[in-house]
Scaffold this motif. Structure first.
Motif, short mmCIF file in Angstrom:
data_model
loop_
_atom_site.label_atom_id
_atom_site.label_comp_id
_atom_site.label_asym_id
_atom_site.label_seq_id
_atom_site.Cartn_x
_atom_site.Cartn_y
_atom_site.Cartn_z
N ALA A 143 -52.63 30.01 -34.51
CA ALA A 143 -52.58 29.13 -35.69
C ALA A 143 -51.64 27.95 -35.44
O ALA A 143 -51.89 26.82 -35.90
N ALA A 144 -50.54 28.19 -34.73
CA ALA A 144 -49.59 27.11 -34.44
C ALA A 144 -50.21 26.09 -33.49
O ALA A 144 -50.12 24.87 -33.71
N ASN A 145 -50.85 26.57 -32.42
CA ASN A 145 -51.50 25.66 -31.47
C ASN A 145 -52.62 24.87 -32.14
O ASN A 145 -52.78 23.67 -31.91
N LEU A 146 -53.39 25.56 -32.98
CA LEU A 146 -54.48 24.88 -33.69
C LEU A 146 -53.93 23.82 -34.63
O LEU A 146 -54.44 22.69 -34.68
N SER A 147 -52.89 24.14 -35.36
CA SER A 147 -52.28 23.17 -36.28
C SER A 147 -51.80 21.93 -35.53
O SER A 147 -51.98 20.80 -35.98
N ALA A 148 -51.20 22.15 -34.36
CA ALA A 148 -50.68 21.04 -33.57
C ALA A 148 -51.80 20.17 -33.02
O ALA A 148 -51.72 18.93 -33.08
N ILE A 149 -52.85 20.79 -32.49
CA ILE A 149 -53.93 20.01 -31.89
C ILE A 149 -54.75 19.26 -32.94
O ILE A 149 -55.21 18.13 -32.72
N VAL A 150 -54.93 19.88 -34.11
CA VAL A 150 -55.60 19.16 -35.20
C VAL A 150 -54.77 17.95 -35.62
O VAL A 150 -55.30 16.86 -35.87
N THR A 151 -53.47 18.12 -35.69
CA THR A 151 -52.58 16.99 -35.99
C THR A 151 -52.74 15.89 -34.95
O THR A 151 -52.87 14.70 -35.28
N ALA A 152 -52.74 16.28 -33.67
CA ALA A 152 -52.88 15.31 -32.57
C ALA A 152 -54.22 14.59 -32.65
O ALA A 152 -54.29 13.36 -32.49
N ARG A 153 -55.29 15.34 -32.91
CA ARG A 153 -56.62 14.73 -32.98
C ARG A 153 -56.74 13.76 -34.14
O ARG A 153 -57.30 12.66 -34.00
N GLU A 154 -56.23 14.15 -35.31
CA GLU A 154 -56.31 13.28 -36.48
C GLU A 154 -55.49 12.00 -36.27
O GLU A 154 -55.88 10.93 -36.70
N HIS A 155 -54.34 12.14 -35.61
CA HIS A 155 -53.53 10.95 -35.30
C HIS A 155 -54.26 10.03 -34.33
O HIS A 155 -54.27 8.81 -34.49
N TRP A 156 -54.91 10.63 -33.34
CA TRP A 156 -55.70 9.87 -32.36
C TRP A 156 -56.84 9.12 -33.05
O TRP A 156 -57.10 7.96 -32.73
N ARG A 157 -57.46 9.77 -34.02
CA ARG A 157 -58.61 9.15 -34.69
C ARG A 157 -58.22 8.13 -35.76
O ARG A 157 -59.10 7.55 -36.40
N GLU A 158 -56.92 7.92 -35.93
CA GLU A 158 -56.51 6.82 -36.80
C GLU A 158 -56.97 5.48 -36.22
O GLU A 158 -57.12 4.49 -36.95
N ASP A 159 -57.17 5.47 -34.92
CA ASP A 159 -57.77 4.31 -34.26
C ASP A 159 -59.29 4.44 -34.40
O ASP A 159 -59.88 5.41 -33.92
N ASP A 160 -59.91 3.49 -35.05
CA ASP A 160 -61.36 3.56 -35.31
C ASP A 160 -62.19 3.70 -34.04
O ASP A 160 -63.33 4.17 -34.09
N ASN A 307 -50.03 14.27 -42.78
CA ASN A 307 -51.23 13.45 -42.94
C ASN A 307 -52.49 14.25 -42.59
O ASN A 307 -53.55 14.06 -43.19
N ALA A 308 -52.36 15.14 -41.61
CA ALA A 308 -53.53 15.89 -41.14
C ALA A 308 -53.84 17.10 -42.01
O ALA A 308 -55.01 17.46 -42.19
N HIS A 309 -52.81 17.76 -42.57
CA HIS A 309 -53.01 19.08 -43.16
C HIS A 309 -52.83 19.16 -44.68
O HIS A 309 -53.26 20.14 -45.28
N SER A 310 -52.21 18.18 -45.29
CA SER A 310 -51.94 18.26 -46.72
C SER A 310 -53.25 18.35 -47.50
O SER A 310 -54.15 17.52 -47.34
N GLN A 311 -53.37 19.39 -48.34
CA GLN A 311 -54.60 19.61 -49.10
C GLN A 311 -54.52 18.93 -50.47
O GLN A 311 -53.45 18.84 -51.07
N GLN A 312 -55.68 18.48 -50.93
CA GLN A 312 -55.78 17.78 -52.21
C GLN A 312 -56.67 18.57 -53.16
O GLN A 312 -57.68 19.13 -52.75
N GLY A 313 -56.30 18.60 -54.41
CA GLY A 313 -57.11 19.26 -55.43
C GLY A 313 -56.43 19.13 -56.78
O GLY A 313 -55.19 19.10 -56.86
#
Length: 456
Positions: A143-160, A307-313
């Protein structure tokens, strides 16, 4: 079910008596699994319309079901990465459960989250990350590795440019299986550097230079290992960090097992470069003596994780309100619902102090060195490589793979020890060998000697 009556009080006393016995034990049986059919024959139907009663269910647990488990804290359980939670941590795990704290948001769990954060500050201080770095407790390394890589991917995709690209990460074949597992979940491709020894900056540089144009475009992160599970090997973190900085890649260090050794003066220098990581995984339920399950993910820039993980509702808006202002762990990893799993670690740290942790980790490293010397002096066995951290890989001269398996089951069936085989890449061949992993400071030199003697 929710009423307080005499039966509940009596059951509570029975449970506490069991817990006291478990916490205060000095000798325990190692236990062994049984087939589901055999367990069913022993206990019968346990889930019925009317229930079988707490006293009956608890008796079945003590007489039959508890014995079908292998305690991870047995001093002769040296398989995989065992654990040795302190008695203080185990006790406070009871408090954690009985307190019924929802640990996602400060509004509901401020006291528990405060304690978690105190423990987290200490862990972060071990890494040398700059001011502002912080983390949260997770269910474990995956779960820790997944959380980190999702964060990295979402940050990378901030560039269109990369919005529609499937990401690519690089790691080594020595990396933990959770890296491949979380890559599937995150839907990113993974490229493995074919070396089970230390992954170096030169290895990484050569791998990147051999990528085609599209692969290089998709590459966004590198996962180094701070103590491989198989052999305790620490990658060239400084060299890898330099390549990542030059290539603008996210640098993640999976130190789920080895991260506890950051506290040990004897090996701390081996982790130099970890302070340059963008994210780090450490499992307190391994070498920080916390009960299962307790992992941790740390970020150099926590706002990127938020920015990657905060949930909205609409039902979650109140948690963002100023009246509920505080640290919300759910914002920094993949889980919304979570227990305050860092509480037992906090209590143990507060009880014993960090110096005692240093001593306990150093003992694991010392045991590995002692085992290495015993193996060198034993004519039946030999080291595959020098011990690293608390891992020792060795072979029984002349044994074939099935003999390692038979030996494992024989020792386990006798209730003596659990030491399992592994594979080590020797040239182009994967050789079956044996392996010790020392976590429990209660493991003795006599335990090691007796285990090696069974290989005669």
């Amino acid at each position: 079910m929710h009423k307080i009556d005499f039966e509940l009080i009596e059951m509570t006393m029975d449970v506490m008596k069991y817990a006291i016995g478990r916490i205060s034990h000095t000798k325990q049986k190692i236990g062994k699994p049984q087939k589901a059919e055999a367990l069913k024959a022993l206990v019968g139907e346990t889930i019925t319309q009317k229930g079988i009663g707490g006293e009956n269910a608890f008796q079945l647990w003590k007489e039959h079901l508890a014995k079908a488990n292998v305690p991870v804290d047995h001093p002769r359980n040296l398989a995989f990465v065992p654990a040795a939670p302190t008695r203080a941590a185990i006790m406070f795990d009871l408090v954690t459960s009985v307190s019924s704290i929802h640990g996602a948001y400060w509004m509901e769990g401020a006291g528990g989250i405060f304690c978690e954060n105190e423990a987290m500050k200490w862990i972060v201080s071990l890494t040398g990350l700059p001011e502002g770095a912080f983390g949260v407790f997770t269910s474990g390394g995956t779960a820790a590795n997944l959380s980190a890589i999702v964060t990295a991917r979402e940050h990378w995709r901030e560039d269109d440019t990369y919005k529609r690209e499937k990401g690519l990460i690089i790691t080594s074949i020595g990396a933990h299986s959770s890296i491949k597992a979380m890559a599937k979940v995150a839907d990113v491709d993974i490229l493995l550097v074919d070396s089970e020894e230390k992954l170096t900056g030169v290895n990484l540089r050569n791998t990147i230079d051999n990528l085609n144009f599209h692969q290089r475009k998709r590459l966004f992160a590198v996962v180094a290992t701070g103590g491989t599970t198989n052999a305790g090997i620490i990658d060239d973190l400084t060299g890898i960090a330099e390549v990542c900085e030059r290539e603008k890649l996210w640098f993640h260090v999976d130190a789920a097992y080895g991260g506890g050794a950051l506290v040990a003066d004897s090996v701390r220098h081996l982790f130099n470069g970890i302070e340059k990581a963008d994210s780090i995984t450490i499992d307190p339920h391994k070498w920080m003596f916390s009960p299962y399950d307790c992992g941790a993910v740390i970020y150099k820039r926590p706002e990127l994780a938020k920015n990657a993980h905060s949930q909205q509702g609409s039902y979650l808006d109140i948690f963002k309100d100023e009246g509920a202002h505080g640290f919300n762990p759910t914002d920094y990893q993949i889980q919304l619902t979570r227990r305050v799993r860092g509480l037992p670690l906090w209590f143990s740290l507060a009880t014993h102090g960090t110096d005692r942790y240093k001593e306990a980790v150093e003992r694991g490293i010392e045991l590995a060195q002692i085992a290495g010397k015993m193996i060198e002096e034993n004519p039946n066995v030999e080291l595959v490589r020098e011990p690293s951290l608390s891992c020792v890989i060795f072979r029984r001269k002349g044994w074939k793979p099935q003999e390692y398996t038979n030996w494992t089951y024989d020792n386990h069936d006798k209730g003596f020890a659990l030491v399992t085989p592994t594979k080590w890449k020797n040239g182009d061949i994967y050789e079956t060998v044996s392996r010790f992993c020392f976590i429990n400071p209660d493991t003795s030199e006599e335990d090691i000697l007796m285990i090696l003697d069974t290989m005669a």
